[in-house]
Design an enzyme around this catalytic site. Structure first.
Site, mmCIF file in Angstrom:
data_model
loop_
_atom_site.group_PDB
_atom_site.id
_atom_site.type_symbol
_atom_site.label_atom_id
_atom_site.label_comp_id
_atom_site.label_asym_id
_atom_site.label_seq_id
_atom_site.Cartn_x
_atom_site.Cartn_y
_atom_site.Cartn_z
ATOM 1 C CD GLU A 33 40.244 49.231 45.832
ATOM 2 O OE1 GLU A 33 40.732 49.149 44.831
ATOM 3 O OE2 GLU A 33 39.877 49.974 46.429
ATOM 4 N NE ARG A 257 41.691 45.291 32.741
ATOM 5 C CZ ARG A 257 41.628 45.372 33.974
ATOM 6 N NH1 ARG A 257 42.717 45.957 34.708
ATOM 7 N NH2 ARG A 257 40.582 45.212 34.739
ATOM 8 C CE LYS A 267 38.159 43.915 42.733
ATOM 9 N NZ LYS A 267 38.671 45.151 42.650
HETATM 10 P P1 ATP Z 1 38.634 45.941 38.719
HETATM 11 O O1 ATP Z 1 38.476 47.270 37.989
HETATM 12 O O2 ATP Z 1 37.879 44.883 38.187
HETATM 13 O O3 ATP Z 1 38.321 46.203 40.282
HETATM 14 P P2 ATP Z 1 41.326 46.009 39.546
HETATM 15 O O4 ATP Z 1 42.444 45.793 38.687
HETATM 16 O O5 ATP Z 1 41.122 47.214 40.323
HETATM 17 O O6 ATP Z 1 40.166 45.506 38.486
HETATM 18 P P3 ATP Z 1 42.237 44.603 41.876
HETATM 19 O O7 ATP Z 1 41.564 44.000 42.768
HETATM 20 O O8 ATP Z 1 43.037 45.640 42.105
HETATM 21 O O9 ATP Z 1 41.363 44.887 40.604
HETATM 22 O O10 ATP Z 1 43.179 43.531 40.996
HETATM 23 C C1 ATP Z 1 43.860 42.554 41.504
HETATM 24 C C2 ATP Z 1 44.789 41.927 40.703
HETATM 25 O O11 ATP Z 1 44.118 41.164 39.754
HETATM 26 C C3 ATP Z 1 45.698 42.845 40.006
HETATM 27 O O12 ATP Z 1 47.004 42.534 40.111
HETATM 28 C C4 ATP Z 1 45.082 43.135 38.819
HETATM 29 O O13 ATP Z 1 46.040 43.612 37.851
HETATM 30 C C5 ATP Z 1 44.621 41.886 38.309
HETATM 31 N N1 ATP Z 1 43.346 41.842 37.396
HETATM 32 C C6 ATP Z 1 42.450 42.662 37.698
HETATM 33 N N2 ATP Z 1 41.602 42.719 36.555
HETATM 34 C C7 ATP Z 1 42.290 41.878 35.465
HETATM 35 C C8 ATP Z 1 41.892 41.283 34.109
HETATM 36 N N3 ATP Z 1 40.914 41.578 33.622
HETATM 37 N N4 ATP Z 1 43.075 40.608 33.614
HETATM 38 C C9 ATP Z 1 43.863 40.069 34.304
HETATM 39 N N5 ATP Z 1 44.281 40.698 35.626
HETATM 40 C C10 ATP Z 1 43.386 41.251 36.096
HETATM 41 MG MG MG Z 2 42.426 48.210 41.664
#
Ligand code: ATP
Ligand code: MG
Length: 554
Positions: A33, A257, A267
């Site tokens: 995202e 994760r 983020k």
């Molecule tokens: P954040 O809370 O940091 O924004 P998110 O999962 O909302 O994390 P996205 O941008 O939606 O962030 O994530 C893109 C991809 O990265 C998704 O497939 C997510 O599952 C993966 N991802 C995000 N954080 C992690 C993590 N800590 N370990 C492994 N994969 C991750």
């Molecule tokens: Mg997300």
């Protein structure tokens, strides 16, 4: 197709699927995202998704999951692309969930026409109460039995902007008694009068994550849609939409994760640190972002190696930050040029070295490299800078460095013997006076003298000034998220310290493009973007050894 290393559960699945002919090529996607900069957790997902298609053939799409117009920005899109490429991966197609808004809208109308979705005028609180609890089934409201025609017309009005934010939502009509709360008529479209970073003002209704993700996967014919464990409960819904819409049956697989000690990894939280000026931006070298790690001096190879080492798990776990540090230390040990820099200088004067004389010594750049990394010239003269900590007035036991009467080797140069020293009015040693053995030059030592200690130095006349920034862990506790109160209460006030005036070899000021360096005995460093023509700024990437101890006061 498999290598000697044992397969993780996703690789096993893929090998079976390819073997059985279920798919003829593997297609994965990385779906960030664009609401912030990517962090080391994303690096794990990137290495996994791109790594699989590198291993098995096929390709990986980059799909921006941009269904929430309020938090998304083009700046983030650009930084995310840069970070993925810097890590060493290239996507096949650059795609956006917002590219599918028309298609997703059509899917929603199809559900309505099939009697599988309805417009609900309940408030968020009403919806929450009507949903029941995991043990008590939900109850239907009056809107659930609206006719197809009424739903269609209301949904079209939603799209046309006839209603305010929150006036109504579109919900899938599934099962209010399902043990999976997500199946109890989830909201699939909401009204949001907000401009979108790509579609501008075209839309005032936006699909929810669950109504965008699986459908986008289906449109792109993603074979293995890999996400993190939070989405396990969403899988049933993912499959339900695909089935009811009759689109390409992508399949979702979940892995744990990455959680790292002494770090937060979301983020949203990292954005708070940036906005509230706890750090100097997304690329602050203390941040767990990819851009922060890059500025800190981490290499793509070290991050890929880290992701490889931690592997893929099915259960949540917490990985030691020291493992990440181990990976960069190992990489830099092989690849960084060794140079001399004095971070806490005192003067060393060689009494029997001719005033005004200079000689050029030759230093090997990297004894660990096959070609030794080439050599460089190091000027030597009567007055040098050495580290204050390399001299002791009253030497401790087993002290092999400088002290009255003690001998030490100056790296790449001569053996010196301390014959005197000077102190200022506060009792601080300011100068060490030595004699040198002219026939003890490194490489052609004829002195026959054996010394145990070697220290680094920089010729005072030739030295260049530099600023050196030292970093420590950003948080004082292993899991700031798990502690009571706000995660920001656990920030380490000593995570950054600045040495305004260090002395470095003149050679460093002549180098056109800087690689990583080992400052001998001091750690690994890289040149920071704040450097100017007159003054280099260095970041310490990592120390030479694991030295960190938890703060006992905390
Ligand atoms: P954040 O809370 O940091 O924004 P998110 O999962 O909302 O994390 P996205 O941008 O939606 O962030 O994530 C893109 C991809 O990265 C998704 O497939 C997510 O599952 C993966 N991802 C995000 N954080 C992690 C993590 N800590 N370990 C492994 N994969 C991750
Ligand atoms: Mg997300």
């Amino acid at each position: 197709m498999s290598d000697e290393k044992s397969l993780n559960f996703i690789e096993e699945r893929i090998e079976n699927d390819l073997k059985s002919g279920k798919y003829n090529q593997l297609i994965t996607r990385f779906p960030p995202e664009p609401n912030g900069y990517l962090h080391i957790g994303h690096a794990k997902a990137i290495c996994l998704n791109f790594g699989l298609t590198q291993k098995y053939g096929g390709y990986t799409n980059l799909r921006f999951d941009d269904t929430n117009p309020v938090t998304e920005k083009t700046e983030y899109v650009n930084s995310q692309q840069e970070d993925i490429q810097w890590l060493g991966f290239q996507w096949k197609n650059e795609l956006y969930a917002s590219d599918y808004f028309d298609q997703l809208y059509t899917f929603a109308e199809k559900l309505i026409m099939d009697g599988l979705a309805y417009v609900d005028n309940s408030t968020a609180e009403e919806i929450a109460t009507q949903k029941g609890t995991p043990t008590i089934p939900g109850t239907a409201n009056i809107y659930r039995s609206r006719s197809v025609e009424e739903n269609l017309s209301l949904f079209r009005d939603m799209k046309a902007g006839k209603f305010e934010d929150g006036f109504c939502t579109l919900r899938a009509k599934i099962d209010l008694a399902s043990p999976n709360m997500l199946m109890r008529d989830p909201i699939i479209y909401r009204i949001k009068h907000a401009p979108h970073h790509r579609t501008g003002n075209k839309w005032c209704i936006y699909p929810m994550y669950d109504f965008a993700h699986g459908q986008s996967d289906g449109i792109e014919q993603i074979t293995h849609s890999i996400c993190t464990l939070e989405y396990v409960a969403h899988r049933e819904l993912y499959d339900w939409f695909i089935e009811k819409l009759g689109i390409y049956p992508s399949k979702q697989y979940e892995f744990a994760r990455l959680n790292l000690t002494y770090t937060v990894m979301s983020k949203r939280k990292l954005l708070q640190l940036v906005n509230e000026n706890f750090v100097a931006g997304w690329d602050d070298p203390r941040m767990p972002t990819i851009s922060g790690l890059r500025r800190r001096g981490y290499t793509p190879a070290s991050i890929r190696e880290f992701c490889e080492r931690i592997g893929i798990a099915k259960r949540e776990n917490l990985i030691e930050l020291s493992l990440l540090e181990f990976c960069i230390r190992e990489d830099l040990n092989k690849n960084a040029h060794r140079v001399m820099a004095v971070l806490d200088p005192i003067k060393l004067t060689i009494e029997n070295y001719e005033e005004g004389k200079e000689e050029i010594l030759i230093g090997e750049n990297n004894p660990e490299a096959d070609d030794k990394g080439g050599t460089r010239e190091i000027p030597f003269s009567k007055e040098l800078w050495i580290e204050a900590e390399d001299f002791m007035e009253v030497p401790a036991k087993k002290w092999f460095r400088l002290a009255p009467g003690a001998m030490v080797r100056l790296k790449h140069a001569f053996i010196v013997e301390c014959i005197d020293y000077k102190k200022d009015e506060n009792g601080k040693v300011t100068e060490v006076i030595c004699r040198y053995l002219p026939n003890s030059k490194s490489g052609s030592d004829q002195s026959g003298v054996n010394v145990k200690g070697t220290i680094h130095w920089v010729s005072a006349k030739h030295a260049q000034e530099a600023e050196v920034r030292l970093y420590d862990r950003l948080f004082t506790v292993e899991s700031p998220d798990a502690e009571e109160g706000d995660f920001k209460d656990y920030l380490n006030p000593e995570s950054k310290s600045i040495i305004e005036k260090a002395y470095i070899e003149p050679y460093l000021a002549t180098v056109e493009s800087h690689k990583p360096y080992q400052f001998i005995r001091k750690g690994y460093f890289c040149v920071d973007k704040d450097s100017t023509a007159g003054k280099l700024v260095f970041n310490r990437t990592v120390g030479l050894k694991e030295t960190w101890k938890p703060n006992p006061a905390k």
